[in-house]
Design an enzyme around this catalytic site. Structure first.
Site, PDB file in Angstrom:
ATOM      1  CG  HIS A 124     -53.728  80.317  -2.077  1.00 13.57           C
ATOM      2  ND1 HIS A 124     -54.817  79.213  -1.875  1.00 13.57           N
ATOM      3  CD2 HIS A 124     -54.348  81.299  -2.582  1.00 13.57           C
ATOM      4  CE1 HIS A 124     -56.034  79.997  -2.303  1.00 13.57           C
ATOM      5  NE2 HIS A 124     -55.763  81.000  -2.855  1.00 13.57           N
ATOM      6  CG  ASP A 201     -49.234  77.055  -5.254  1.00 13.90           C
ATOM      7  OD1 ASP A 201     -49.405  77.366  -6.297  1.00 13.90           O
ATOM      8  OD2 ASP A 201     -49.770  77.696  -4.514  1.00 13.90           O
ATOM      9  CD  GLN A 204     -50.171  84.678  -7.840  1.00 15.79           C
ATOM     10  OE1 GLN A 204     -49.860  85.547  -8.770  1.00 15.79           O
ATOM     11  NE2 GLN A 204     -51.538  84.171  -7.421  1.00 15.79           N
ATOM     12  CE  LYS A 227     -54.207  81.977  -8.907  1.00 15.70           C
ATOM     13  NZ  LYS A 227     -54.989  82.973  -8.491  1.00 15.70           N
ATOM     14  CB  CYS A 370     -57.033  82.466  -0.305  1.00 12.24           C
ATOM     15  SG  CYS A 370     -58.590  82.255  -0.804  1.00 12.24           S
TER      16      CYS A 370
END
Length: 568
Positions: A124, A201, A204, A227, A370
């Site tokens: 991202h 990261d 998600q 999220k 993104c």
């Protein structure tokens, strides 16, 4: 489908029970943000209604209760991701701020000139730009890893790119654009063998399967509350205690200090060293409530249900010859993906499809998500992303598939733009603004108005390819838009030519240009296009990104007119 009772679960999410353009809402934009269960909303309200006070700083009752709930949420996060101690949990505004904190505290204080940072095309923008800035600040270098054939970060590929100068490995646990799951544990193990710090990261990942940071072996792990069914504006940075202890503060203010004088300031202990100012107390408590909600369910059952939904969606999409699902095969089981389908279309633009699906009440995401470097790596300008959650249903997927068939198969709804042979030059043309507006206002509903806007795109002469240059591109538009102008010295009027790769934007361009073409710059500047948009109720029905693009087009035209006014 499984015995999972999705209808009971859906009753926990009041945000799902809306009507959009006359249709029940089908929410397939979960990778952008998830809906919130009732207990999360109630938890945030309770903070403001029952213990509205600042934390840590007062001795009165309300502050004590607020602090207790705030720190209890930190402990919930600690156990949720299996951190070794609560001090390793830092509250932030989201994964983006967490990554910037790591970059500007750990990386900036440790990297040296010519050190190397390994990163993949899957990331991202929030996990790319902070590292670009750090390389500018330190002289370190960013090395982009290729992906394997399955579009994963591969340990063998990483091994080939590690050198004696490699200091950081930047990883996404799950791609927000494609849904592919990387083998973070194996990648972190490889990095540890070479004394490379890993930054993951997990934005998600946390909402789809359990996370154990100790088992993964990562040094840093970040995610956002919104999220994973929690509030917006709250996120988490997990870091190994020894690393956090050695890192300098990033932002300063109240709470992150122990003693301040004009001679010297001493910083607070972890985790408060990285939490300056009044925190998002209600957001942290709401995130704790989201964890409670996830943990009251059988996570294995949720995972299994989502896999079934994804397989059902994939099999349904396989019936289309003109839809390509990036990063997916024809196989039924795909355990290395969360339920995300990234679609491109052979004969239609994703923006057009997205708008028409919205008219059916179906919320999807279109664009680059993104992840511009990933789109460039894949050789596409963007995708239409369908992202599912355990509160979605097979019936919703059926409605999506029926809607796609209706959009793509009916001849009058074909979205493919087939221009005639472009003229050798830019030719004079006239559009009747009053007739275009009158016909739009005569439409009985917004679905028919959108259809007419799409049909109006045929009124706009195609822009020859040689004019579709970067210099003529309008920034601020999610789709590609080109604008060319010419000033007639004799009549003192401006002529505009424009084009877009999205048919809905061509239709909007037709409307705008009908009002400004062949007018003097002064007349253009006195034409109230925003009032026109308000009359047509465009702002209410266009997406924010589409409205921003339309405003960028108007701003560009007005700036051209201003330039000629000043010259005249």
């Amino acid at each position: 489908m499984s015995l999972f009772d999705v209808n009971t679960v859906r009753q926990d999410f009041s945000g799902l029970h809306h009507t959009v353009h006359g249709h029940p809402l089908v929410y397939f934009d979960n990778a952008a943000t998830t809906h919130k269960p009732t207990n999360v909303i109630k938890a945030e309200m309770d903070v403001y209604q029952q213990c509205n006070a600042n934390v840590h700083r007062a001795s009165h009752y309300l502050s004590s209760i607020a602090t207790q709930r705030f720190e209890n949420a930190r402990h919930k996060v600690q156990h949720f991701i299996n951190a070794s101690r609560p001090e390793e949990i830092i509250w932030t505004k989201g994964a983006t701020e967490s990554l910037n904190l790591i970059a500007q505290s750990y990386a900036l204080s440790t990297l040296q000139k010519n050190d190397e940072i390994l990163i993949s095309p899957l990331e991202h923008h929030a996990n790319i730009v902070p590292w670009q800035i750090v390389t500018q600040q330190t002289g370190a270098q960013l090395k982009v890893l290729p992906l394997n054939n399955a579009l994963h970060i591969d340990t063998q590929i990483v091994q080939q790119h590690i050198s004696k100068k490699t200091r950081l490995l930047i990883l996404t646990h799950v791609s927000n654009a494609l849904g592919v799951i990387n083998d973070v544990a194996a990648l972190c193990k490889l990095a540890k063998q070479h004394n490379i710090i890993t930054i993951v990261d997990g934005a998600q990942a946390v909402g789809h399967f359990p996370i154990d940071v100790q088992q993964l072996g990562c040094d840093f792990y970040v995610f956002s509350g919104h999220k994973m069914y929690g509030p917006t504006g709250i996120g988490v940075l997990y870091g190994r205690f020894d690393l956090l202890e050695a890192m300098p503060p990033w932002q300063t203010g109240g709470e992150m200090i122990q003693q301040v004088s004009f001679d010297k300031t001493t910083y607070n202990q972890l985790p408060f060293k990285f939490e300056p100012g009044t925190p998002n107390i209600a957001g942290a408590v709401g995130l704790g409530a989201a964890i409670d909600y996830l943990q009251k369910h059988d996570r294995a059952q949720l995972i299994n249900y989502e896999h079934q939904l994804m397989n059902y969606l994939q099999n349904s999409l396989n019936t289309f010859s003109d839809i390509h699902v990036i990063g997916s095969s024809k196989q039924v089981e795909q355990p290395d993906k969360i339920p995300i389908a990234a679609l491109t279309f052979s004969h239609a633009h994703i923006q057009d499809i997205g708008l028409l699906l919205d008219q059916k009440g179906i919320a999807v995401r279109v664009g680059h998500h993104c992840t511009m470097p990933l789109m460039e790596y894949l050789g596409v300008s963007g995708t239409l992303r369908v992202s599912l959650s355990f509160y979605n249903t097979q019936q919703e997927i059926d409605w999506l598939i029926e809607s796609l068939h209706n959009i793509l198969e009916h001849a009058e709804d074909k979205l493919i733009y087939c221009p005639n042979t472009p003229p050798k030059g830019l030719q004079f043309f006239v559009l009747d603004s009053q007739q275009i507006t009158s016909k739009l206002l005569q439409q009985k509903n917004w679905e028919s108005r959108y259809r007419l806007i799409m049909q109006n795109s045929k009124l706009l002469p195609p822009l020859p390819t040689e004019y579709k240059t970067e210099a003529n591109r309008i920034s601020g538009c999610e789709s590609e838009v080109w604008l060319v102008s010419s000033f007639d010295e004799q009549s003192k009027t401006l002529q505009f030519w424009a084009d877009s790769n999205a048919r809905i934007l061509r239709g909007l361009l037709t409307l705008v240009i009908s009002y400004v073409n062949n007018k003097t710059p002064e007349d253009i500047l006195t034409t109230d296009l925003q009032a026109l948009f308000s009359t047509l109720d465009l702002a209410h029905h266009l997406s924010p990104s589409r409205s921003n693009g339309l405003n960028s087009i108007v701003h560009t035209i007005q700036q051209i007119a201003r330039d000629y006014v000043s010259e005249i």
